[in-house]
Design a protein around this motif. Structure first.
Motif, mmCIF file in Angstrom:
data_model
loop_
_atom_site.group_PDB
_atom_site.id
_atom_site.type_symbol
_atom_site.label_atom_id
_atom_site.label_comp_id
_atom_site.label_asym_id
_atom_site.label_seq_id
_atom_site.Cartn_x
_atom_site.Cartn_y
_atom_site.Cartn_z
ATOM 1 N N LYS A 208 27.722 -27.338 -14.580
ATOM 2 C CA LYS A 208 28.768 -28.305 -14.227
ATOM 3 C C LYS A 208 28.464 -29.675 -14.828
ATOM 4 O O LYS A 208 29.360 -30.370 -15.321
ATOM 5 C CB LYS A 208 28.892 -28.404 -12.702
ATOM 6 C CG LYS A 208 29.483 -27.170 -12.048
ATOM 7 C CD LYS A 208 29.549 -27.333 -10.535
ATOM 8 C CE LYS A 208 30.110 -26.087 -9.868
ATOM 9 N NZ LYS A 208 30.134 -26.216 -8.376
ATOM 10 N N LEU A 209 27.179 -30.070 -14.770
ATOM 11 C CA LEU A 209 26.780 -31.349 -15.370
ATOM 12 C C LEU A 209 27.034 -31.342 -16.872
ATOM 13 O O LEU A 209 27.525 -32.324 -17.438
ATOM 14 C CB LEU A 209 25.294 -31.606 -15.093
ATOM 15 C CG LEU A 209 24.902 -31.924 -13.653
ATOM 16 C CD1 LEU A 209 23.366 -31.952 -13.528
ATOM 17 C CD2 LEU A 209 25.477 -33.272 -13.218
ATOM 18 N N LEU A 210 26.712 -30.229 -17.512
ATOM 19 C CA LEU A 210 26.914 -30.114 -18.962
ATOM 20 C C LEU A 210 28.401 -30.171 -19.302
ATOM 21 O O LEU A 210 28.793 -30.853 -20.264
ATOM 22 C CB LEU A 210 26.305 -28.803 -19.476
ATOM 23 C CG LEU A 210 26.554 -28.486 -20.952
ATOM 24 C CD1 LEU A 210 25.951 -29.575 -21.846
ATOM 25 C CD2 LEU A 210 25.993 -27.120 -21.317
ATOM 26 N N ALA A 211 29.215 -29.477 -18.534
ATOM 27 C CA ALA A 211 30.653 -29.482 -18.808
ATOM 28 C C ALA A 211 31.235 -30.892 -18.685
ATOM 29 O O ALA A 211 32.038 -31.330 -19.526
ATOM 30 C CB ALA A 211 31.371 -28.530 -17.829
ATOM 31 N N ALA A 212 30.809 -31.623 -17.643
ATOM 32 C CA ALA A 212 31.294 -32.986 -17.439
ATOM 33 C C ALA A 212 30.816 -33.914 -18.564
ATOM 34 O O ALA A 212 31.576 -34.756 -19.069
ATOM 35 C CB ALA A 212 30.829 -33.518 -16.086
#
Length: 256
Positions: free
Chosen positions: A245-249
């Protein structure tokens, strides 16, 4: 009378069944009296009951969620410490994203670049004064440690921030790259690489914890070991999902 005696004969075996059920639930070689039990027995029975419940709930599902009380297994593994170690990996990834992967480079982004000197490793901001001369140029003044100027320039160049420093005596000039599509894609690629490294660190935490659990295989039941392994894997999976999720954001932020 003969008929009554015939009906009473099965009673002893029926009366013994509860005791047999308890004895089967207890670990082998339990030193405590059968009906009194001990901490190990209680732990075994509670975990066995929990495993049975999870299996029942998990019928027809791909994966049943496990949630073991940390206090119940504290003599086998510290699950809270495992959780903290996994969270530390996530926090390190967040910090890396915030500090090193920004579309517009700022002086603060250079602060913690690690410089290898003859005396050891030091953050760049401990060796030189970092300032921004203009939106397109940053300056690193190395007059306090001029002997580390070349090493500092090398560290900046190899930081993965797409910077090409220029050395002028004890001063390092760092041109700030234009925000091009290529630069954005390069940063997104670095974010992916950082995430993969963090997941590798996460796997090491998981493997270390599972190894610790397996060391207790001679003291606890196989069900207990299996349940703990599943719990640790579940914790690792949840941490990996948070990283994704952090990477996607971050990718969305970098690519615009």
């Amino acid at each position: 009378m003969a008929l009554a005696l015939r009906w009473l004969r099965p009673l002893p075996s029926l009366l013994l069944r509860p005791s047999l059920a308890v004895s089967r639930a207890l670990p082998r070689g339990c030193p405590a009296p059968l009906l009194q039990g001990c901490r190990q027995c209680a732990q075994h029975m509670l975990l066995s009951r929990q495993l049975a419940t999870k299996k029942a709930k998990g019928k027809g599902q791909s994966q049943a969620k496990v949630n073991i009380s940390a206090a119940l297994v504290e003599d086998i593994i510290n699950l809270e410490e495992t959780s903290e170690d996994m969270q530390a990996v996530i926090e390190a990834l967040k910090e890396d994203f915030s500090r090193n992967l920004n579309v517009r480079t700022s002086p603060g982004a250079l602060d913690h670049i690690t410089v290898m000197t003859k005396d050891g490793k030091f953050p760049l901001n401990q060796l030189g004064q970092i300032s921004q001369k203009s939106p397109q140029l940053m300056i690193v003044n190395m007059t306090s440690f001029p002997e580390s100027t070349a090493a500092a320039a090398k560290a900046i160049r190899e930081s993965g921030m797409n910077l090409n420093p220029e050395v002028d005596g004890a001063v390092i000039r760092v041109p700030v790259p234009k925000v091009t599509r290529e630069h954005r894609e390069s940063l997104a690629k670095l974010a992916k690489q950082s995430t993969n490294k963090s997941k590798e660190a996460l796997r090491k935490v998981r493997s270390k914890s599972i190894t610790q659990v397996k060391k207790s295989k001679n003291k606890v039941s196989e069900d207990t070991i299996r349940l703990l392994e599943k719990q640790i894997q579940q914790m690792a999976d949840e941490a990996a999902m948070e990283m994704d999720k952090l990477l996607a954001a971050k990718t969305k932020e970098l690519l615009g």
